[in-house]
Design a protein around this motif. Structure first.
Motif, PDB file in Angstrom:
ATOM      1  N   SER A  88      56.070  60.638 -32.335  1.00 33.55           N
ATOM      2  CA  SER A  88      57.238  59.885 -32.802  1.00 33.55           C
ATOM      3  C   SER A  88      58.538  60.301 -32.136  1.00 33.55           C
ATOM      4  CB  SER A  88      57.367  60.030 -34.325  1.00 33.55           C
ATOM      5  OG  SER A  88      57.413  61.399 -34.691  1.00 33.55           O
TER       6      SER A  88
ATOM      7  N   GLN B  90      59.148  54.611 -29.659  1.00 31.01           N
ATOM      8  CA  GLN B  90      57.800  55.118 -29.831  1.00 31.01           C
ATOM      9  C   GLN B  90      56.775  54.295 -29.044  1.00 31.01           C
ATOM     10  OE1 GLN B  90      56.535  56.431 -33.717  1.00 31.01           O
ATOM     11  NE2 GLN B  90      58.616  56.280 -34.510  1.00 31.01           N
TER      12      GLN B  90
ATOM     13  N   ASN C 258      51.086  59.124 -32.847  1.00 37.03           N
ATOM     14  CA  ASN C 258      50.814  57.688 -32.811  1.00 37.03           C
ATOM     15  C   ASN C 258      49.433  57.367 -32.239  1.00 37.03           C
ATOM     16  OD1 ASN C 258      53.371  57.030 -33.852  1.00 37.03           O
ATOM     17  ND2 ASN C 258      54.289  57.129 -31.807  1.00 37.03           N
TER      18      ASN C 258
END
Length: 515
Positions: free
Chosen positions: A136, A160, A120
């Motif tokens: 994730s 997340q 991310n």
């Protein structure tokens, strides 16, 4: 911009003008040259989603959908090569799932492939000694930037985290924020969470929190001096956490700060400026002329508008003008938040995100966008109504739920005592029909039934109130809620009310039924 407008702009405009004058002549008047590709860095096997230079500028970290972070080093070229070029400094830093023996064994039995993790966000520590990546699986990984060794797994988020940033000068600190509504301040050398902030606690009251669902966090940064954190959520709010005492001026501003024409359509005028379509004037021409509004675009009181334009907001609010008070000093929500809390926006956002994910997976069980939106909105407003009911009694939602649980336990305890005292045991085909409900000397008589027999239970609401530390009216509401909530009809009772009227009464404040 609305918050910035709350401050007196004395000296700020002069400072901005000096900065602009300083930049005069900095940029060449000639056209910029056409950018040319100097080098193509190959290695990733899927789309590159982020590239982040180190603070020193000599290294570059890239993250990809292939689940890896690659580190590139800027070096001087040898003969026949460009003077400066980039080459890979470390083997790829792979983001792999943390092993779960049970899950791994189950996957092997089913011959399933491990699901690839998605990165991310990545960040460099302040001294460039470490690289961080959120993935994730809700875990943040910390590697040594020189050897590629995995140093820490930062665990805490339940959903997340798309916000990850390191402290501007302290190499030990980093912050993360995610869709679970949590903000963590980490010591990345020890892997310990030093502080946690929840978006549910951002309700502008003296105490308490928002009703579910959580408000997802989507952006955040340290201040340049490292003494504060600013976090933004999907409902359009930002939260400011800092060392020291809260700034009175920030506490004096209303929770909702919109200008009347914030969402009006705009266009570009002949000079290239952003301009409103009605009236067709540049947006900046209306600076200081638009009224400040709540989230329903209802302007605040005229007295507040005048204080805002004159830079007297703190003085005005401290004096109790227009019924306003410093944020966090009372237990009354602004009317705009009573009508439309940020939790509703967050719930709708989450529903649409989940729907988009199902579409991406090719699922056949997809509701329309309108249905997803309406369902999420309705559920969030139902939860919000419980908060409003608690606030009407001067309690937080948690206090109301605890009080309801105490009264429920008191009712059950009283029922058990009455059964034991009278020796009535529910068994066999049932006993004789019980008497009609009656009220004697402040003691309300509760008629109860079961699948195996009938028995009478007397409920003294004043005694229950004493046991639960509440008032008798509140205890009555809870008893009524318990009875109505028993959907299985195992417990049927009346407290001196006709059943048709009784069933129209609200079902209490989160009270669970007993069987």
């Amino acid at each position: 911009s609305a918050v910035a407008a709350m401050f007196e702009d004395t000296g700020i405009q002069q400072q901005q003008q000096q900065q602009l004058q300083h930049l005069d002549g900095f940029f060449p008047s000639a056209d910029w040259p056409v950018p040319a590709e100097l080098q193509n860095l190959n290695g990733h096997k899927n789309e590159v989603i982020q590239a982040e230079f180190s603070h020193g500028g000599s290294r570059l970290a890239t993250a990809s959908l292939d689940g890896s972070v690659r580190v590139w080093q800027l070096i001087h070229g040898a003969k026949g090569k460009p003077k400066l070029f980039w080459q890979e400094a470390l083997p790829p830093l792979m983001v792999v799932a943390v092993s779960d023996p049970t899950a791994a064994a189950r996957a092997r039995q089913r011959r399933e492939q491990a699901q690839a993790l998605v990165i991310n966000h990545i960040a460099w520590a302040a001294d460039d000694s470490k690289i961080l990546a959120s993935a994730s699986d809700n875990i943040i990984r910390v590697w040594c930037a020189h050897t590629g060794t995995l140093l820490q797994l930062l665990k805490g988020h339940s959903q997340q985290a798309h916000v990850l940033e390191t402290h501007p000068y302290d190499a030990r600190l980093a912050l993360s924020a995610g869709y679970d509504g949590q903000t963590y301040l980490w010591d990345i050398t020890t892997g310990v969470a030093l502080k946690t902030f929840s978006s549910s606690d951002t309700i502008p009251l003296a105490r308490g929190s928002w009703a579910p669902p959580v408000i997802q966090l989507c952006d955040g940064h340290f201040s340049p001096d490292g003494n504060a954190i600013c976090i933004a959520d999907v409902a359009g709010q930002f939260s400011y956490y800092a060392v020291g005492s809260p700034t009175p001026l920030l506490l004096s501003g209303p929770h909702d700060q919109f200008f009347k024409k914030d969402y009006d359509p705009i266009m570009h005028d002949e000079a290239g400026f952003a301009a409103y379509m009605d009236p067709p004037v540049p947006c900046y021409h209306l600076k200081g002329q638009q009224p400040l509004c709540d989230n329903q675009f209802m302007p605040y009181a005229d007295e507040f508008q005048l204080a805002y334009r004159e830079g007297r907001v703190l003085e005005f609010v401290r004096s109790g003008g227009a019924g306003m008070s410093l944020r966090g000093t009372c237990m009354t929500l602004p009317s705009s938040l009573q009508l439309w809390p940020p939790t509703v926006t967050a719930a709708v956002w989450k529903a649409l995100e989940d729907r988009a994910a199902l579409i991406a997976k090719g699922s056949s069980r997809i509701v329309s966008e309108a249905t997803a939106r309406d369902t999420a909105e309705r559920h969030a407003l139902e939860e919000h109504s419980k908060l409003l009911a608690a606030l009407m009694r001067g309690m937080t939602l948690k206090e109301s739920e605890q009080r309801a649980q105490q009264i429920t336990q008191a009712v059950v305890q009283r029922q058990q005592q009455q059964q034991s005292a009278t020796g009535l045991v529910a068994s066999g085909a049932g006993l004789a029909a019980a008497e009609a409900p009656s009220t004697q000397g402040g003691r309300q008589r509760q008629r109860s039934g079961s699948l195996t027999g009938d028995f009478d239970v007397e409920v003294d609401l004043e005694e229950l109130a004493d046991m639960a530390g509440s008032d008798s009216d509140y205890a009555a509401d809870q008893v009524k809620g318990i009875i109505i909530d028993d959907k299985a009809d195992v417990l049927r009772a009346l407290l001196g009310f006709d059943v048709s009227i009784f069933c129209c009464v609200s079902a209490g404040y989160g009270t669970r039924p007993f069987n």
